[in-house]
Design a protein around this motif. Structure first.
Motif, PDB file in Angstrom:
ATOM      1  N   GLY A 125       0.804  -1.217   0.000  1.00  0.00           N
ATOM      2  CA  GLY A 125       0.000   0.000   0.000  1.00  0.00           C
ATOM      3  C   GLY A 125       0.832   1.259   0.000  1.00  0.00           C
ATOM      4  N   ASP A 126       2.162   1.100  -0.159  1.00  0.00           N
ATOM      5  CA  ASP A 126       3.013   2.288  -0.186  1.00  0.00           C
ATOM      6  C   ASP A 126       3.131   2.757  -1.637  1.00  0.00           C
ATOM      7  N   LEU A 127       2.043   3.359  -2.112  1.00  0.00           N
ATOM      8  CA  LEU A 127       1.958   3.659  -3.543  1.00  0.00           C
ATOM      9  C   LEU A 127       2.978   4.695  -3.962  1.00  0.00           C
ATOM     10  N   ALA A 128       3.267   5.661  -3.075  1.00  0.00           N
ATOM     11  CA  ALA A 128       4.212   6.714  -3.452  1.00  0.00           C
ATOM     12  C   ALA A 128       5.598   6.133  -3.693  1.00  0.00           C
ATOM     13  N   LEU A 129       6.043   5.261  -2.768  1.00  0.00           N
ATOM     14  CA  LEU A 129       7.373   4.664  -2.929  1.00  0.00           C
ATOM     15  C   LEU A 129       7.416   3.805  -4.198  1.00  0.00           C
ATOM     16  N   ALA A 130       6.323   3.037  -4.416  1.00  0.00           N
ATOM     17  CA  ALA A 130       6.266   2.184  -5.603  1.00  0.00           C
ATOM     18  C   ALA A 130       6.365   3.025  -6.869  1.00  0.00           C
ATOM     19  N   LEU A 131       5.600   4.105  -6.866  1.00  0.00           N
ATOM     20  CA  LEU A 131       5.596   4.965  -8.048  1.00  0.00           C
ATOM     21  C   LEU A 131       6.954   5.646  -8.220  1.00  0.00           C
ATOM     22  N   GLY A 132       7.552   6.024  -7.097  1.00  0.00           N
ATOM     23  CA  GLY A 132       8.878   6.646  -7.152  1.00  0.00           C
ATOM     24  C   GLY A 132       9.893   5.718  -7.794  1.00  0.00           C
ATOM     25  N   LEU A 133       9.867   4.457  -7.363  1.00  0.00           N
ATOM     26  CA  LEU A 133      10.771   3.475  -7.960  1.00  0.00           C
ATOM     27  C   LEU A 133      10.451   3.283  -9.435  1.00  0.00           C
ATOM     28  N   GLY A 134       9.147   3.325  -9.745  1.00  0.00           N
ATOM     29  CA  GLY A 134       8.736   3.201 -11.141  1.00  0.00           C
ATOM     30  C   GLY A 134       9.321   4.325 -11.982  1.00  0.00           C
ATOM     31  N   LEU A 135       9.308   5.520 -11.418  1.00  0.00           N
ATOM     32  CA  LEU A 135       9.859   6.665 -12.149  1.00  0.00           C
ATOM     33  C   LEU A 135      11.351   6.465 -12.403  1.00  0.00           C
ATOM     34  N   ILE A 136      12.044   5.948 -11.382  1.00  0.00           N
ATOM     35  CA  ILE A 136      13.482   5.705 -11.565  1.00  0.00           C
ATOM     36  C   ILE A 136      13.708   4.676 -12.674  1.00  0.00           C
ATOM     37  N   LEU A 137      12.876   3.628 -12.668  1.00  0.00           N
ATOM     38  CA  LEU A 137      12.993   2.594 -13.701  1.00  0.00           C
ATOM     39  C   LEU A 137      12.770   3.189 -15.088  1.00  0.00           C
ATOM     40  N   ILE A 138      11.738   4.013 -15.190  1.00  0.00           N
ATOM     41  CA  ILE A 138      11.439   4.629 -16.489  1.00  0.00           C
ATOM     42  C   ILE A 138      12.610   5.513 -16.925  1.00  0.00           C
ATOM     43  N   ALA A 139      13.122   6.272 -15.962  1.00  0.00           N
ATOM     44  CA  ALA A 139      14.239   7.157 -16.285  1.00  0.00           C
ATOM     45  C   ALA A 139      15.440   6.353 -16.772  1.00  0.00           C
ATOM     46  N   LEU A 140      15.679   5.235 -16.112  1.00  0.00           N
ATOM     47  CA  LEU A 140      16.817   4.387 -16.471  1.00  0.00           C
ATOM     48  C   LEU A 140      16.679   3.853 -17.896  1.00  0.00           C
ATOM     49  N   VAL A 141      15.512   3.270 -18.172  1.00  0.00           N
ATOM     50  CA  VAL A 141      15.287   2.691 -19.499  1.00  0.00           C
ATOM     51  C   VAL A 141      15.327   3.788 -20.565  1.00  0.00           C
ATOM     52  N   THR A 142      14.732   4.936 -20.226  1.00  0.00           N
ATOM     53  CA  THR A 142      14.753   6.050 -21.176  1.00  0.00           C
ATOM     54  C   THR A 142      16.185   6.501 -21.429  1.00  0.00           C
ATOM     55  N   GLY A 143      16.969   6.557 -20.363  1.00  0.00           N
ATOM     56  CA  GLY A 143      18.365   6.981 -20.510  1.00  0.00           C
ATOM     57  C   GLY A 143      19.145   6.054 -21.428  1.00  0.00           C
ATOM     58  N   VAL A 144      18.983   4.753 -21.202  1.00  0.00           N
ATOM     59  CA  VAL A 144      19.692   3.786 -22.043  1.00  0.00           C
ATOM     60  C   VAL A 144      19.275   3.950 -23.495  1.00  0.00           C
ATOM     61  N   ASN A 145      17.949   4.087 -23.708  1.00  0.00           N
ATOM     62  CA  ASN A 145      17.451   4.235 -25.074  1.00  0.00           C
ATOM     63  C   ASN A 145      17.973   5.506 -25.732  1.00  0.00           C
ATOM     64  N   ALA A 146      17.968   6.586 -24.956  1.00  0.00           N
ATOM     65  CA  ALA A 146      18.426   7.855 -25.512  1.00  0.00           C
ATOM     66  C   ALA A 146      19.900   7.755 -25.900  1.00  0.00           C
ATOM     67  N   ALA A 147      20.695   7.158 -25.028  1.00  0.00           N
ATOM     68  CA  ALA A 147      22.125   7.033 -25.307  1.00  0.00           C
ATOM     69  C   ALA A 147      22.342   6.248 -26.593  1.00  0.00           C
ATOM     70  N   VAL A 148      21.636   5.110 -26.686  1.00  0.00           N
ATOM     71  CA  VAL A 148      21.823   4.281 -27.881  1.00  0.00           C
ATOM     72  C   VAL A 148      21.312   4.996 -29.123  1.00  0.00           C
ATOM     73  N   PHE A 149      20.207   5.719 -28.958  1.00  0.00           N
ATOM     74  CA  PHE A 149      19.654   6.463 -30.093  1.00  0.00           C
ATOM     75  C   PHE A 149      20.670   7.490 -30.605  1.00  0.00           C
ATOM     76  N   LEU A 150      21.260   8.226 -29.674  1.00  0.00           N
ATOM     77  CA  LEU A 150      22.213   9.259 -30.073  1.00  0.00           C
ATOM     78  C   LEU A 150      23.445   8.644 -30.743  1.00  0.00           C
ATOM     79  N   VAL A 151      23.956   7.584 -30.142  1.00  0.00           N
ATOM     80  CA  VAL A 151      25.108   6.909 -30.748  1.00  0.00           C
ATOM     81  C   VAL A 151      24.743   6.436 -32.147  1.00  0.00           C
TER      82      VAL A 151
END
Lengths: 234, 269, 242
Positions: free
Chosen positions: A199-225
């Motif tokens: 029921g700790d939705l904020a923490l779950a969502l926070g971790l979700g945001l980090i995950l999204i940021a991570l995947v987005t970062g990897v994709n962006a890096a590869v896209f730019l390369v």
């Protein structure tokens, strides 16, 4: 909306303070999904090339199967791997159940169809363009595979990335074969599932945001390369 | 073929081996309710400091935990379904079942309380009223210990939930997700006190019935029978089993509190 | 046994090629000798490119036979021919790496590839572009790189399929000069073209096709002075023939 803003500030706090527990979880997620994608690429790229370039009985069926398996439910893969690795299962003596290695096995199986099916497509398209020239040069079967895989490297990177995205985002398979053991097999997605169920939705969502940021970062890096390399190599 | 697969797996384990993977550890299959209450976060470091044995907890429903024990995928169990536990031991999968601790279930419901059960002391009576009012009820529906206890209560109340109806919703999820759902649809639910105490997304949910003897929720510790599966770590899991049911484990259980409230009560003999 | 010095002559005997029962080439018999520049002419759809591919072995004939020097076949024959296409297919790597690729295929030891590749690039005026990615070169440069790559393979026969049709006049001229280099070094040239001026400049002999059939095979001088067939006369006069 208070949940969302709370999640944002929690995510920020976790990142800024470099929370050691979170770092461990992120590290494990990246390690597991990264190894799975690496192994899937080692198997899937040549497999895709073989399927694109050679004719053998059952090839069509294999291609259809691969395409269908791109959408394999992670839970099903997890269950299959669990039954294999369980101490009561055929490969139980390896003692891998509830370890990161088991998660790598499951995610490799999950990602393999994606990498293989997409690279088959990439190689088949390239063959349209290169086929006559390579046959004219007298390039052998193995040489054709190697040449086309290398010349398709930028498109293939996208296929591998698609695999990474799927591996990093899935929870069903790692939950079953990893067991979500704190400090051992707890990844970002299983933590999110756990915090949600607490029921700790904020923490779950926070971790979700980090995950999204991570995947987005990897994709962006590869896209730019990829962009840069494409412009350079034509 | 199998040899080849094992060799491949060896490569996998090399590829993904975390630092210090050769640590001494046992695998404990337990329930989501104990894990999510935070109890293990309190107990396990104490045990490890004393014995050097790490306990890795796989938290699932009691039904699945028993299944893990049956297949030898866990070394010890800590679960709460007396009937299932006794069957597990009787069939030879488990050894030396011991009472370890208990907590209790609570019936939670929306503050509007459409079935009018708030403040009651009799769980079966409350269940009867909920069924009569056709007030929404969120059931775990996952063959967990809590689910099995809930079904016993319905039986006692004389309500056939199989014939149930729209108001009775089987979710097939863990304790936390069930509470999330109950909060979302203003439904009643049966929860263990531990999970409830640490649950954060309550919205309008509150305890409506507690303190009934029928809501007693005992946990048992069982060793997985090493004769069934050679790989079971018999000695280390026995050390855990004895520690938990011994004076040190019992004291540690009593010391675990959330918001000043003791959640589990040791009852090992 | 020693391999013969050349895989030529190439003999086609009653070669036909049909797709779905429709004959695209029919009953073609000819013999191509070493040392002679052969230009294949004919209106659109006459089957010029098809004939080139049959000779090179990219396509198998549906009828008749294609034979090198008696009966040589397979890998040794393949290695001693090269083909340059209308649009060159270059690999996504540097110009010099494209040449090295062919040298590696030919079994040239690793140590010698660098020097040989540079030599080939220099010969076609590409030395300064050696490290440039092949795919970003201009059309003319790409075609010259394709020729340098063929040069590195050291073929007995070079097939060229409309190699200048996509190029501007200056680039086309540099390709023509490259073709002359090959000829001077003793490589047999077999080439299709649309450009009659180019044909006059390069041809020693002309193969004239019309509607999938061989209409004339004549020394270039005779062909351009007075073609024997009415189709060829009309073609040279710029009339529509098919």
């Amino acid at each position: 909306m208070s949940d969302l803003s709370q999640a944002l500030s929690l995510a920020l706090e976790l990142v800024v303070t470099l929370d050691p527990q979170m770092l461990g979880i992120v590290r494990l997620s990246v390690l597991v999904s990264g190894s799975a994608v690496l192994l899937a690429a080692l198997i899937g790229l040549p497999l895709g090339a073989v399927l694109a370039l050679s004719a053998f009985p059952g090839r069509g069926a294999l291609v259809v199967m691969l395409n269908a398996f791109m959408g394999l439910p992670p839970v099903v893969v997890g269950l299959g791997v669990y039954l294999l690795l369980s101490r009561a299962g055929p490969l139980g003596e390896a003692g891998l159940l509830f370890t990161p290695a088991a998660m790598v096995v499951a995610q490799t199986l999950l990602v393999l169809p994606i990498v293989a099916a997409l690279s088959r497509q990439v190689v088949a398209d390239l063959w349209e363009e290169y086929g006559e020239q390579l046959r004219s040069l007298g390039v052998s079967g193995l040489g054709r595979m190697a040449t086309l895989l290398w010349d398709g490297r930028f498109s293939l990177l996208t296929a591998v990335l698609a695999g990474f995205g799927r591996a990093a985002a899935e929870v069903g398979a790692v939950m079953i074969v990893g067991g979500n053991i704190k400090g051992v097999t707890r990844t970002m997605t299983t933590t999110i599932a756990l915090e949600t169920s607490k029921g700790d939705l904020a923490l779950a969502l926070g971790l979700g945001l980090i995950l999204i940021a991570l995947v987005t970062g990897v994709n962006a890096a590869v896209f730019l390369v990829g962009q840069w390399a494409r412009r350079r190599m034509g | 073929m199998k040899r080849l697969l094992l060799a491949v797996l060896a490569v996998f384990s090399l590829a993904a081996a975390p630092a210090g993977a050769e640590d001494r550890f046992i695998t404990l299959a337990s329930t989501t309710s104990t894990e999510q209450s935070g109890l293990f976060g309190h107990l396990l470091p104490l045990f490890k400091a004393e014995t050097g044995i790490e306990v890795r907890v796989v938290a699932v429903g009691t039904g699945q935990a028993l299944k893990l024990g049956e297949r030898g995928d866990a070394d010890a169990l800590l679960v709460h379904d007396r009937a299932g536990e006794d069957k597990f031991v009787a069939e030879g999968f488990g050894l030396d079942r011991r009472d370890v601790m208990y907590n209790d279930f609570v019936v939670v419901g929306p503050s509007a309380d459409p079935a009018g059960v708030k403040g009651g002391k009799d769980a079966a009576e409350a269940f009867k009223k909920i069924a009569a009012a056709k007030a929404p009820f969120a059931s775990r529906g996952d063959d967990s210990g809590t689910h099995r206890s809930e079904l016993r209560l319905w039986k006692k109340a004389g309500v056939d939930v199989k014939a149930g109806g729209e108001w009775y919703r089987e979710l097939g999820s863990g304790m936390g997700p069930t509470l999330n759902t109950a909060a979302g649809m203003n439904a009643y639910a049966l929860a263990d006190r531990g999970t409830w105490a640490s649950f954060k997304n309550r919205q309008s949910l509150a305890i409506v019935v507690e303190g009934d003897r029928a809501l007693f929720n005992p946990y048992g510790s069982i060793l997985v029978n090493p004769e069934k599966h050679k790989a079971v770590k018999a000695a280390d899991s026995k050390a855990w089993h004895l520690w938990l049911s011994g004076p040190k484990g019992q004291a540690a259980i009593a010391a675990f509190k959330i918001g000043g409230e003791q959640l589990f009560f040791g009852d090992a003999r | 046994m020693r391999a013969p010095d050349t895989i030529l002559p190439l003999e086609l005997e009653r070669v036909g090629f049909a797709v779905g029962g429709r004959p695209l080439l029919d009953d073609i018999t000819l013999r191509l000798e070493a040392g002679v520049r052969t230009i294949i002419l004919g209106p659109n759809g006459a089957g010029k490119s098809l004939l080139l591919r049959l000779c090179h072995g990219l396509l198998a004939p549906s009828d008749g036979s294609v034979r090198w020097h008696g009966a040589m076949a397979g890998e040794p024959v393949r290695r001693r021919q090269a083909m340059v296409f209308q649009r060159p297919v270059l690999l996504r790597r540097s110009a010099v790496a494209n040449v090295r690729y062919v040298l590696a295929l030919g079994g040239v030891p690793w140590r010698r590839r660098g020097a040989l590749a540079m030599e080939a690039l220099e010969r076609f005026g590409l030395a300064a572009l050696a490290q440039r990615p092949a795919r970003v070169l201009s059309g003319g440069e790409q075609q010259r790189l394709a020729l340098a790559r063929a040069w590195a393979a050291g073929p007995d026969v070079l097939f060229l399929d409309e190699p200048t049709s996509a190029l501007d006049p200056a680039a086309a001229l540099s390709v023509e000069m490259a073709v002359q280099e090959f000829h001077a070094s003793g490589t047999k040239i077999v080439m299709t073209t649309h450009d009659l001026g180019q044909a006059r400049r390069l041809a020693d002999e002309v193969v004239f096709l019309s509607r999938g059939r061989l209409v004339e095979l004549a020394p270039a001088v005779e062909f351009f002075k007075g073609p024997a067939s009415p189709q060829a006369r009309a073609f040279l006069a710029g009339e529509l023939v098919c």
